[in-house]
Scaffold this motif. Structure first.
Motif, short mmCIF file in Angstrom:
data_model
loop_
_atom_site.label_atom_id
_atom_site.label_comp_id
_atom_site.label_asym_id
_atom_site.label_seq_id
_atom_site.Cartn_x
_atom_site.Cartn_y
_atom_site.Cartn_z
N GLY A 59 -49.32 9.89 -24.61
CA GLY A 59 -48.81 10.12 -23.26
C GLY A 59 -49.23 11.45 -22.67
N SER A 60 -49.39 12.45 -23.52
CA SER A 60 -49.76 13.78 -23.02
C SER A 60 -51.19 13.82 -22.50
CB SER A 60 -49.59 14.83 -24.13
OG SER A 60 -50.52 14.61 -25.18
N GLY A 65 -52.53 11.79 -20.36
CA GLY A 65 -52.62 11.43 -18.95
C GLY A 65 -53.78 10.48 -18.66
N LEU A 66 -54.37 10.62 -17.49
CA LEU A 66 -55.44 9.71 -17.08
C LEU A 66 -56.78 10.06 -17.71
CD1 LEU A 66 -56.25 7.33 -15.28
CD2 LEU A 66 -56.67 8.96 -13.43
N THR A 112 -57.16 15.69 -22.29
CA THR A 112 -57.29 17.14 -22.32
C THR A 112 -58.72 17.59 -22.57
OG1 THR A 112 -56.81 17.19 -24.69
CG2 THR A 112 -54.93 17.39 -23.19
N GLU A 129 -54.91 11.41 -26.49
CA GLU A 129 -54.63 12.76 -26.03
C GLU A 129 -55.87 13.43 -25.44
OE1 GLU A 129 -52.74 17.00 -27.61
OE2 GLU A 129 -53.35 15.48 -29.06
N GLY A 144 -57.65 10.50 -22.76
CA GLY A 144 -56.74 9.93 -21.80
C GLY A 144 -56.78 8.41 -21.69
#
Length: 412
Positions: free
Chosen positions: A277-278, A280-281, A284, A311, A314
Motif C-alpha cells: 500500500g505504501s 501508491g501508484l 518509491t 512498494e 507501485g
C-alpha cells in the motif's frame, strides 16, 4: 501464406522468453533492495541461477519430448528417492525439512518432483485417458506418492500445487467436469466442517446427486459419495489438530484477521499489505523502499517478493507483472492447443497450471486475500531449485513449440 504464419509464431516466442527474463531482471534488483541491511549480498545469485536455467532451457528446446518417455519411470523413481532422502538426511529450516545439501548448495527435491509428476501423469493420461472411474487409479496413483512425501516434510503449499495440476490435467485429457468437481468436493467438505457445519446438510446431498447423475452404478456411486464426505467431515477436526503443525494452522486462519496476532502469525500479512500500500501508484523507486530497506517484512526476497515489488514499483509495476503472467499463460494455452500429440499438450497444460497456481496463491497471500503457504512467485522469488525448475518447464514448452512447427498446415 505459410511462411508469414511461421514468422508470426516465431515472434510469439518473445512471450515465452521475454516475460520470464524481464521478471528475472527486475527480481534481481528487488532482491538486492531487500538485502541492503543484510550481512551478505547474494542477490546476484538470482541472475547466475537464471543464466544456468536459460542454458538448460535452450538444450531442452531442441530435445523432442517423445525421447524422454523411456526415461520417465527412472526420473520419477529418482525423484521419490530424493524425497525420501529429505526425511533421512535433509536440512531443516523454518520448521520444515525440505532440502538436501549437495556440495554446500541446498537443493529442494519437491520442486523437481513437480516436473517429474507432470511428465509421468501426461504420459499415463495420453495412453490411458479417463473414460471410467476406475481409470483414475493410474494418474492418482502417480501423483499421490510425491504428494504425500511432500506433505509430510511438511510443505503444505507445494502439496497443493500437485492437486491443482492433477485436476487441470484430468480435465484437459477429457474427463467430465462433473468428475473434477467430485474429486475436489472432499476439500470443500472439510472447509464446511470447520467453518460452516450446517452447510454440509446441503452440500453432501448435492454431491450425492451429482454422483448419481454423472457416474455409472448410480446408487452405489451416490452411497459411496455420502460415505466419503461423511468420513471427511468426521475426521477433519482430528486432521486439523494432529495433521497440521501449529504454524500451519495459524497461517490458514489468521489471514482472515491478521490483527488478532499482529506480532506473531499475522505479522507477515500485516507488514506485506502495508508495504504494498505504501507504494501508491508509481512506487518509491527501485532500491528506495523504506520498509524493504529496514527489513520489516520477513522472507521478503523469497515468498514475499511481491511486497517489495508493490512498494518500489507501485500499482503500475504490480499490474505489469500480472499482465506478463497472463500473457505467458495465454501463450501456453496456444501451445497446448497446437501440440502435435496429447502427451505434449498435457505436459504444457500441467506446466501452465503449476506456474499460474503459484502466481495466484502467492499474490493473494501477499495482498492479504489468502493464507501464508510458502509458495514462491515464479521467476521473481529467490530460490535456486525453483528457478532451475521454472526454466526446465520453459524448455519443455519451447520443445513442444519447436516440434509443432514441423507439422504441415494440413496436419494442423
Amino acid at each position: 501464406m505459410y511462411s508469414s504464419r511461421k514468422g508470426r509464431r516465431r515472434r510469439r516466442e518473445w512471450v515465452l522468453w521475454g516475460v520470464p527474463l524481464a521478471m528475472v531482471a527486475v527480481a534481481g534488483l528487488l532482491i538486492a533492495s531487500t538485502q541492503r541491511q543484510a550481512n551478505y549480498a547474494d542477490w546476484y545469485h538470482h541472475w547466475i541461477t537464471a543464466g544456468a536455467g536459460v542454458l538448460i532451457a535452450l538444450v531442452l528446446e531442441r530435445l523432442p519430448l517423445n525421447r524422454l518417455k523411456p526415461l520417465l519411470i527412472p526420473i520419477y523413481g529418482l525423484t521419490l528417492i530424493s524425497l525420501v532422502a529429505v526425511k533421512v538426511i535433509g536440512t531443516t529450516a523454518l520448521g520444515a525439512q525440505r532440502w538436501i545439501s549437495i556440495g554446500g548448495v541446498n537443493v529442494q527435491p519437491s520442486e523437481f518432483a513437480k516436473i517429474a509428476a507432470i511428465l509421468l501423469v501426461a504420459a499415463v493420461l495420453s495412453r490411458h485417458p479417463v473414460e471410467r472411474p476406475v481409470d483414475l487409479m493410474r494418474p492418482l496413483g502417480v501423483i499421490s506418492i510425491p504428494w504425500l512425501l511432500v506433505f509430510i516434510q511438511p510443505d503444505l503449499g507445494t502439496s497443493l500445487v500437485f492437486g491443482a495440476l492433477m485436476l487441470t490435467m484430468l480435465y484437459w485429457s477429457g474427463m467430465p467436469i462433473e468428475w473434477v468437481v467430485l474429486l475436489l468436493s472432499p476439500l470443500l467438505t472439510a472447509l464446511f466442517a470447520g467453518l460452516l457445519p450446517w452447510g454440509m446438510a446441503i452440500w453432501i446431498p448435492l454431491m450425492a446427486l451429482l454422483a448419481y447423475r454423472s457416474l455409472p452404478w448410480k446408487r452405489l456411486a451416490a452411497t459411496v459419495t455420502v460415505l466419503v464426505h461423511g468420513s471427511m467431515a468426521f475426521v477433519t477436526p482430528w486432521l486439523w489438530m494432529h495433521g497440521l503443525k501449529d504454524y500451519q494452522r495459524d497461517r490458514l486462519v489468521l489471514f482472515l484477521d491478521p490483527s488478532k496476532d499482529p506480532l506473531g502469525g499475522g505479522y507477515h500479512l500485516l507488514q506485506s499489505t502495508v508495504g504494498i500500500g505504501s507504494g501508491g501508484l508509481f512506487g518509491t523507486g527501485l532500491m528506495q523502499g523504506q520498509l524493504t530497506k529496514l527489513r520489516f517484512i520477513p522472507e521478503q526476497h523469497t515468498d514475499f517478493i511481491f511486497s517489495a515489488l508493490g512498494e518500489e514499483t507501485g500499482f503500475i509495476g504490480c499490474i505489469l507483472v500480472v499482465v506478463g503472467f497472463t500473457l505467458l499463460m495465454a501463450r501456453l494455452l496456444q501451445v497446448a492447443r497446437h501440440a502435435r500429440s496429447d502427451f505434449e499438450a498435457l505436459v504444457v497444460i500441467g506446466i501452465g497450471t503449476m506456474i499460474m497456481f503459484q502466481v495466484v496463491v502467492n499474490i493473494f497471500m501477499t495482498i492479504g486475500l489468502g493464507p501464508v503457504t510458502g509458495i514462491p512467485l515464479p521467476f521473481l522469488s529467490y530460490g535456486r531449485s525453483a528457478m532451475v525448475v521454472n526454466f526446465i518447464a520453459l524448455g519443455l514448452c519451447l520443445s513442444v513449440v519447436r516440434q509443432s512447427r514441423g507439422l504441415s498446415p494440413g496436419r494442423r
